[in-house]
Scaffold this motif. Structure first.
Motif, PDB file in Angstrom:
ATOM      1  N   VAL A  44       0.816  -1.334   0.074  1.00 16.64           N
ATOM      2  CA  VAL A  44      -0.219  -0.011  -0.043  1.00 16.64           C
ATOM      3  C   VAL A  44       0.954   1.236   0.025  1.00 16.64           C
ATOM      4  N   ARG A  45       1.862   1.091   0.936  1.00 18.69           N
ATOM      5  CA  ARG A  45       2.966   2.487   0.724  1.00 18.69           C
ATOM      6  C   ARG A  45       3.483   2.656  -0.566  1.00 18.69           C
ATOM      7  N   LEU A  46       4.055   1.583  -1.095  1.00 13.68           N
ATOM      8  CA  LEU A  46       4.839   1.678  -2.467  1.00 13.68           C
ATOM      9  C   LEU A  46       3.471   1.929  -3.389  1.00 13.68           C
ATOM     10  N   GLY A  47       2.321   1.737  -3.496  1.00 11.67           N
ATOM     11  CA  GLY A  47       1.146   2.396  -4.202  1.00 11.67           C
ATOM     12  C   GLY A  47       0.889   3.628  -4.179  1.00 11.67           C
ATOM     13  N   ILE A  48       0.996   4.417  -2.820  1.00 15.79           N
ATOM     14  CA  ILE A  48       0.621   5.538  -2.473  1.00 15.79           C
ATOM     15  C   ILE A  48       1.952   6.341  -2.944  1.00 15.79           C
ATOM     16  N   MET A  49       3.067   5.977  -2.944  1.00 14.83           N
ATOM     17  CA  MET A  49       4.307   6.928  -3.240  1.00 14.83           C
ATOM     18  C   MET A  49       4.046   6.723  -4.843  1.00 14.83           C
ATOM     19  N   SER A  50       3.937   5.735  -5.269  1.00 10.54           N
ATOM     20  CA  SER A  50       3.732   5.647  -6.872  1.00 10.54           C
ATOM     21  C   SER A  50       2.831   6.315  -7.502  1.00 10.54           C
ATOM     22  N   ALA A  51       1.473   6.313  -6.926  1.00  9.59           N
ATOM     23  CA  ALA A  51       0.492   7.311  -7.417  1.00  9.59           C
ATOM     24  C   ALA A  51       0.696   8.819  -7.342  1.00  9.59           C
ATOM     25  N   LEU A  52       1.368   9.069  -6.128  1.00  7.84           N
ATOM     26  CA  LEU A  52       1.707  10.310  -6.123  1.00  7.84           C
ATOM     27  C   LEU A  52       2.950  11.106  -6.821  1.00  7.84           C
ATOM     28  N   ALA A  53       3.892  10.144  -7.250  1.00 10.13           N
ATOM     29  CA  ALA A  53       4.720  10.470  -8.128  1.00 10.13           C
ATOM     30  C   ALA A  53       4.228  10.817  -9.648  1.00 10.13           C
ATOM     31  N   VAL A  54       3.000  10.403  -9.952  1.00  7.31           N
ATOM     32  CA  VAL A  54       2.574  10.832 -11.222  1.00  7.31           C
ATOM     33  C   VAL A  54       1.640  11.651 -11.394  1.00  7.31           C
ATOM     34  N   ARG A  55       1.075  11.988 -10.034  1.00  4.81           N
ATOM     35  CA  ARG A  55      -0.089  13.037  -9.891  1.00  4.81           C
ATOM     36  C   ARG A  55       0.427  14.003  -8.881  1.00  4.81           C
ATOM     37  N   GLU A  56       0.250  15.251  -8.922  1.00  4.49           N
ATOM     38  CA  GLU A  56       0.641  16.192  -8.113  1.00  4.49           C
ATOM     39  C   GLU A  56       0.020  16.146  -7.059  1.00  4.49           C
ATOM     40  N   GLU A  57      -1.325  15.827  -6.799  1.00 10.58           N
ATOM     41  CA  GLU A  57      -1.868  15.739  -5.366  1.00 10.58           C
ATOM     42  C   GLU A  57      -2.991  14.731  -5.662  1.00 10.58           C
ATOM     43  N   MET A  58      -3.509  13.878  -4.628  1.00 12.65           N
ATOM     44  CA  MET A  58      -4.348  12.882  -4.531  1.00 12.65           C
ATOM     45  C   MET A  58      -5.247  13.165  -3.036  1.00 12.65           C
ATOM     46  N   THR A  59      -6.514  13.059  -3.259  1.00  2.00           N
ATOM     47  CA  THR A  59      -7.351  13.170  -1.899  1.00  2.00           C
ATOM     48  C   THR A  59      -7.216  11.554  -1.258  1.00  2.00           C
ATOM     49  N   PHE A  60      -7.772  11.783  -0.017  1.00  2.00           N
ATOM     50  CA  PHE A  60      -7.872  10.720   0.829  1.00  2.00           C
ATOM     51  C   PHE A  60      -8.741   9.686   0.166  1.00  2.00           C
ATOM     52  N   ASN A  61      -9.887  10.255  -0.322  1.00  2.00           N
ATOM     53  CA  ASN A  61     -10.778   9.105  -1.108  1.00  2.00           C
ATOM     54  C   ASN A  61     -10.417   8.760  -2.319  1.00  2.00           C
ATOM     55  N   GLU A  62      -9.599   9.172  -3.094  1.00  2.00           N
ATOM     56  CA  GLU A  62      -9.159   9.030  -4.367  1.00  2.00           C
ATOM     57  C   GLU A  62      -8.304   7.848  -3.901  1.00  2.00           C
ATOM     58  N   LEU A  63      -7.278   7.908  -3.132  1.00  2.00           N
ATOM     59  CA  LEU A  63      -6.217   6.770  -2.593  1.00  2.00           C
ATOM     60  C   LEU A  63      -7.102   5.663  -2.186  1.00  2.00           C
ATOM     61  N   LYS A  64      -8.044   5.906  -1.194  1.00  2.00           N
ATOM     62  CA  LYS A  64      -8.844   4.807  -0.648  1.00  2.00           C
ATOM     63  C   LYS A  64      -9.411   3.953  -1.853  1.00  2.00           C
ATOM     64  N   SER A  65      -9.936   4.809  -2.634  1.00  2.00           N
ATOM     65  CA  SER A  65     -10.886   4.029  -4.004  1.00  2.00           C
ATOM     66  C   SER A  65      -9.882   3.298  -4.664  1.00  2.00           C
ATOM     67  N   LEU A  66      -8.689   3.897  -4.908  1.00  2.00           N
ATOM     68  CA  LEU A  66      -7.597   3.252  -5.903  1.00  2.00           C
ATOM     69  C   LEU A  66      -7.139   1.952  -5.266  1.00  2.00           C
ATOM     70  N   PHE A  67      -6.970   1.796  -3.831  1.00  2.00           N
ATOM     71  CA  PHE A  67      -6.483   0.778  -3.427  1.00  2.00           C
ATOM     72  C   PHE A  67      -7.676  -0.253  -2.781  1.00  2.00           C
ATOM     73  N   ASN A  68      -8.629   0.235  -2.762  1.00  2.00           N
ATOM     74  CA  ASN A  68      -9.658  -0.421  -2.080  1.00  2.00           C
ATOM     75  C   ASN A  68      -9.604  -1.135  -0.608  1.00  2.00           C
ATOM     76  N   ILE A  69      -9.084  -0.042   0.112  1.00  2.00           N
ATOM     77  CA  ILE A  69      -8.775  -0.204   1.575  1.00  2.00           C
ATOM     78  C   ILE A  69      -9.531   0.280   2.251  1.00  2.00           C
ATOM     79  N   SER A  70      -9.518   0.079   3.732  1.00  7.59           N
ATOM     80  CA  SER A  70     -10.420   0.915   4.691  1.00  7.59           C
ATOM     81  C   SER A  70      -9.759   2.174   4.848  1.00  7.59           C
ATOM     82  N   ASP A  71     -10.515   3.139   5.706  1.00  4.95           N
ATOM     83  CA  ASP A  71     -10.081   4.239   6.240  1.00  4.95           C
ATOM     84  C   ASP A  71      -8.749   4.147   7.150  1.00  4.95           C
ATOM     85  N   GLY A  72      -8.945   3.365   8.050  1.00  4.49           N
ATOM     86  CA  GLY A  72      -8.049   3.107   9.085  1.00  4.49           C
ATOM     87  C   GLY A  72      -6.618   2.591   8.573  1.00  4.49           C
ATOM     88  N   ASN A  73      -6.798   1.570   7.518  1.00  2.50           N
ATOM     89  CA  ASN A  73      -5.736   1.104   6.756  1.00  2.50           C
ATOM     90  C   ASN A  73      -4.878   2.341   6.009  1.00  2.50           C
TER      91      ASN A  73
END
Length: 128
Positions: A44-73
Motif C-alpha cells: 500500500v505504501r509503495l502504491g501511495i508513493m507511486s500514485a503521488l509520483a505521477v499525480r501532483e496531488e491526490m485526496t484521501f478518498n481517491e487513494l482509498k478508492s484506488l487501493f480499495n482499503i479501509s479508512d484506518g488502513n
C-alpha cells in the motif's frame, strides 16, 4: 519418475552470478536512509508513493478508492509516510465537507527513486 529441480544457492552459483549478487547487496545500506526506504516496500505504501509520483496531488478518498482499503488502513500507511517526511498532508473543507489531500515531497521522491533503483538492480542481477 519425477525429476528433482536443482535449486541454485549462493554457494553453488557461478562466479559471475556471485558478483551480480554482491553488486545488489552493495546497494543495500544499513544507514538511516535505507531504514526509511524499507517503509516504501509495503504494497500500500509503495502504491501511495507511486500514485503521488505521477499525480501532483491526490485526496484521501481517491487513494482509498484506488487501493480499495479501509479508512484506518490508508490513514495508518499515510501517517507512516508523512512521519518519515515522504508526504505532506493538507486538511481543508470543501462545501462544508472535510478534504484531506496528499503530495509527495522531494525527500519522498528521492526515497522512491532509491527504492526503484534497488529493485532494478535486483531484476538485472537475477535475469542475467
Amino acid at each position: 519418475m519425477a525429476t528433482k529441480a536443482k535449486v541454485r544457492t549462493p554457494a553453488t552459483a557461478s562466479a559471475h552470478q556471485q558478483r551480480k549478487l554482491a553488486t545488489v547487496a552493495s546497494t543495500t545500506r544499513d544507514d538511516g536512509e535505507s531504514k526509511f526506504e524499507r517503509l516504501i516496500y509495503e504494497r500500500v505504501r509503495l502504491g501511495i508513493m507511486s500514485a503521488l509520483a505521477v499525480r501532483e496531488e491526490m485526496t484521501f478518498n481517491e487513494l482509498k478508492s484506488l487501493f480499495n482499503i479501509s479508512d484506518g488502513n490508508l490513514g495508518g500507511h499515510a501517517r507512516k509516510l508523512e512521519d518519515a517526511g515522504y508526504l505532506t498532508c493538507t486538511k481543508s473543507f470543501e462545501d462544508r465537507r472535510p478534504r484531506t489531500a496528499y503530495r509527495i515531497t522531494e525527500q519522498g521522491r528521492a526515497a522512491l527513486n532509491r527504492y526503484l533503483d534497488h529493485v532494478e538492480a535486483v531484476i538485472r542481477a537475477t535475469r542475467g
